[in-house]
Enzyme design. Sequence first.
Site, PDB file in Angstrom:
ATOM      1  CE1 TYR A   8       0.694   0.228   4.567  1.00  0.00           C
ATOM      2  CE2 TYR A   8      -1.724   0.002   5.003  1.00  0.00           C
ATOM      3  CZ  TYR A   8      -0.357   0.048   4.842  1.00  0.00           C
ATOM      4  OH  TYR A   8      -0.144  -0.180   7.219  1.00  0.00           O
ATOM      5  CD  GLU A   9       0.721   6.333   0.992  1.00  0.00           C
ATOM      6  OE1 GLU A   9      -0.740   6.007   1.309  1.00  0.00           O
ATOM      7  OE2 GLU A   9       0.745   7.134   0.028  1.00  0.00           O
TER       8      GLU A   9
END
Lengths: 592, 592
Positions: free
Chosen positions: A434-435
């Site tokens: 993620y990110e």
Amino acid sequence: MPTYTAPVNDIQFVLHQVLGASEQDIPGYEELDAEFTAAVLEEAGKIASGVLAPLNLEGDSRGVRFENGVVRTPEGFREAFEQIKAGGWPALDCDPDYGGQGMPVLLGTAVGELFSGANQSFTMYQGLTHGAYSAIHAHGTDAQKAKWLPRMVSCEWTGTMNLTEPQSGTDLGLMRTRAVPQDDGTYRITGEKIFISAGDHDLAGNVVHLVLARISGAPEGIKGVSLFIVPKVLVNEDGSLGARNNVSVGKVEKKMGIHANATCVMNYDGAEGYLLGQEHKGMRAMFTMMNEARLGVAMQGLAQAEAACQNAADYARERLQGRAVTGAENPGGPADSIIVHPDVRRALMDQRSFIEGARAFLLWGASLIDRSRRCDDAAAEGLISLLIPVLKGFLTDKGFDATVAAQQIFGGHGYIEETGMSQFVRDARITQIYEGANGVQALDLVGRKLAAEGGKPIMAFFDLVKRFIAENEGDAVLREAFLEPLKAASKDLQAASMFFMENGAKNPNAALAGSYDFMHLFGHVCLGLMWARMAGASAAALASGTGDAAFHEAKLVTGRYYMARQLPATALHLARIRSGDAPVMALPADRF
Amino acid sequence: MPTYTAPVNDIQFVLHQVLGASEQDIPGYEELDAEFTAAVLEEAGKIASGVLAPLNLEGDSRGVRFENGVVRTPEGFREAFEQIKAGGWPALDCDPDYGGQGMPVLLGTAVGELFSGANQSFTMYQGLTHGAYSAIHAHGTDAQKAKWLPRMVSCEWTGTMNLTEPQSGTDLGLMRTRAVPQDDGTYRITGEKIFISAGDHDLAGNVVHLVLARISGAPEGIKGVSLFIVPKVLVNEDGSLGARNNVSVGKVEKKMGIHANATCVMNYDGAEGYLLGQEHKGMRAMFTMMNEARLGVAMQGLAQAEAACQNAADYARERLQGRAVTGAENPGGPADSIIVHPDVRRALMDQRSFIEGARAFLLWGASLIDRSRRCDDAAAEGLISLLIPVLKGFLTDKGFDATVAAQQIFGGHGYIEETGMSQFVRDARITQIYEGANGVQALDLVGRKLAAEGGKPIMAFFDLVKRFIAENEGDAVLREAFLEPLKAASKDLQAASMFFMENGAKNPNAALAGSYDFMHLFGHVCLGLMWARMAGASAAALASGTGDAAFHEAKLVTGRYYMARQLPATALHLARIRSGDAPVMALPADRF
């Protein structure tokens, strides 16, 4: 059940003996003397060990429940969240104008490691709120800030970030969620968002969603995307909660890890939303928070590695199995503890030498964010923008590897959920994804950051390394064991950069085929630099007879391990980079 | 839901064009012509894709149930097991005297990859039975073989291996389970065994446990351990099932993966057991099966990597996100498929180049087992004993890495259980742990196998590499891209062996601190050799214009990738090994 001990001494060492926090000329840093930060870290450590860690394993095995449209966190989460709020922890590095304590990102990151290491799923509810807080703080009108921030700073309300849609992940230009302007200046938001961490739960009275959407008639692609505040519950003029907004949870995902954090499909069905920042400038608004958000994920990768390694080391000291090849070390017992075996130590040293180097890198990165913001320092901003993909990609990749290595030390017991070692691996895994997945970090690094400002930031980094080496060349402790390997590794990094410069312009694939290796090469050089700096600090402390000698001896030993056994990886990464794009791109797509 | 396609062409290529199976002078190999093996593999592939793979994800999410002392496998497992039995698959490489088909381990391993890749948890019920079959076959009396084997060959009864106890894992000398001799020649077995795969279930009428235990009065330690047959249900003289034995399941473990295989705590409470082989020679009995058992785990590591990679490649071809940096490749669509991105290809090439090299290594290993057994060839036995820890350690470590890389290609979708990518990672993870954790494999390799027979097997391996290089030096296709890197890598392996010889005797820690790196260094050289051999076969096919040109071009391209980008890792491993034990052992145990 796994335990967690806050690594306060290690953090203090980095803050004060390596970074010299309170001596840095950054507004607010003058408060960060050793006594103050120790008090904060000790207090946070008590909560981490005593409140959050005991909820971690149970939270994993129960997970969140989604029944009748309501999301419930595992038992104990509500009480713990109240404790976190009562202690004012979410406000630590928020703006005092909205109830924050105004502490630097540096201290927020150090404390964040403790909470996240003790319980990643739990800490994400607070972490996502902080991300949404930052966006509103940076781009909101005064009225918006006054309305939303105080109760987000206190975590009375939590926040989320809504970017992804089923067909639109890394490529946000494919986004379909629509925002229709209303006569009263609000918008009606309609669309489906997925993978919304902390999307809904029972910890707070309201959830403030930040949602990327396309205003009717907006330009196609990424330049037509705007950012909106869309609360779960509408807020009346007087600040009281009003009617439910047309926001609902479509589904709570069943995931590999972070089971206690609700990853939601969020449905917006003509929900009332408020434009945050300018029309069609939603991506720019996201970008301003990106450095801090990605630093936060790097922190999570490190935090899981630390937690896993602590438990692996305890197990290795306690588990009796076999005898030392050099003769029994526990002759009175049925066997020696497995820490006598060289390969067990090798695995633990891999973990420790990464973790301690990574922590110094992380906190240095946090201090660069502070400097860029609090001193409006463009050079610091350039440098941290360059380093952020390295921090995010390298610390989460190696952090994950460290959790796997820690689990391995438990043998079969590590595969059983009740020891908690599997959870560390499964929770750490998300940080690579993620990110911005780590491949995207590598692309950002090589495709954008390396050439930014005509290469000024990367030159500044090389200067920094060179200067450190030059300043310490006369130090006998550092020279052979630290400076020579650092010099060699830095040379590999320069050679790789040169390869990209020579080949990238005429053939971008030649650079991008080596982007992942470059990210890791860069990460090793950063950790090499950090270890050289830590070794310098520990050598100085030993020479002056100050502090805990055993602590500083251990730092030197651990640093030497990193330099001797990890840093040489730079040559391999360089060799791969130099092999260019031909081996990578030659196979036809249908042959995989 | 993930899919599975049997890689029949790749297996056929290794069997016939690389190993020349039917031309080898091994009894039974003459039957293995290309037509026959293709028919077997196609048929097995149909079951793998059509029957086993569709049960895999559901089996993971449901897991086994343990209620009222009864273990139930997930829905569909019983029917599938009946199909496997009806097809005679468990009998494939068993002794015809007991109902087997007498096929070589080579073919059994090739088929095993298909079943295991489609559904590891399911295939373990059969795999453990095969392990127990082998032990009884090797060490049983004629009466024991007649009593137990036919129904294990058919999988009417399944089998297990009971070694581990809570305090006794790698160190089996700490074992406490007791066997008390009875007047009728049987024994009463009492003790607790843990981590018993396929320990109980509803797939078969009986479970034949092989249990290591200590006969009253036996010598202390590993030399006092004997092996027993302990059935779940006693078997009458006429072969019919009698009373339940005093064997019960204490618990079914909640694990990270292989949820559909019952990992049991088994309680033996004065259970009736029959000595298998000689008193106090239980470990020797286990050792005779170890090569095959560890080869089987190596196969599992490869199999999960193949399955995960297939799905990752499909996803990379289908998922539209972003544009190729060199210009849109799907200008009519909303975006290009992500396989256009160099870093996605890099990740897929890492997987493919490992998998195909690993398969050749695995099947070569299987053929060495056949040669050692069927020709009573001591040189083959020495070589495979040396290679087994490399196969087990390297293929499962890299196999696991490949599943992680495959999951990563899915981005956030890979973290959601419903895509199945998490399961590949979680299932593959156990292969690094069981049947001797990989650190133990490295210890076995460096501490035992390397010096075995005065180093004869390792010298034989180096000769083999040298001979291949010498024989092919004139081949322009091979020379630069394959032989040169192989030569360099093999030199690194020799240098590492030399380092151990020079330092190991006076300081065993110096060798053992490098054992893990040595295992990986060795693995790379083996895969380098395999790729050189495969490249030679494909180059020959292309030169003669026989076969599928695109297939052979792809082999050369994939092989070049391995040689250029993976094989150079040998230098890093050598550097680590040469750093010796000082960095590894210097930190005091209480400092971790």
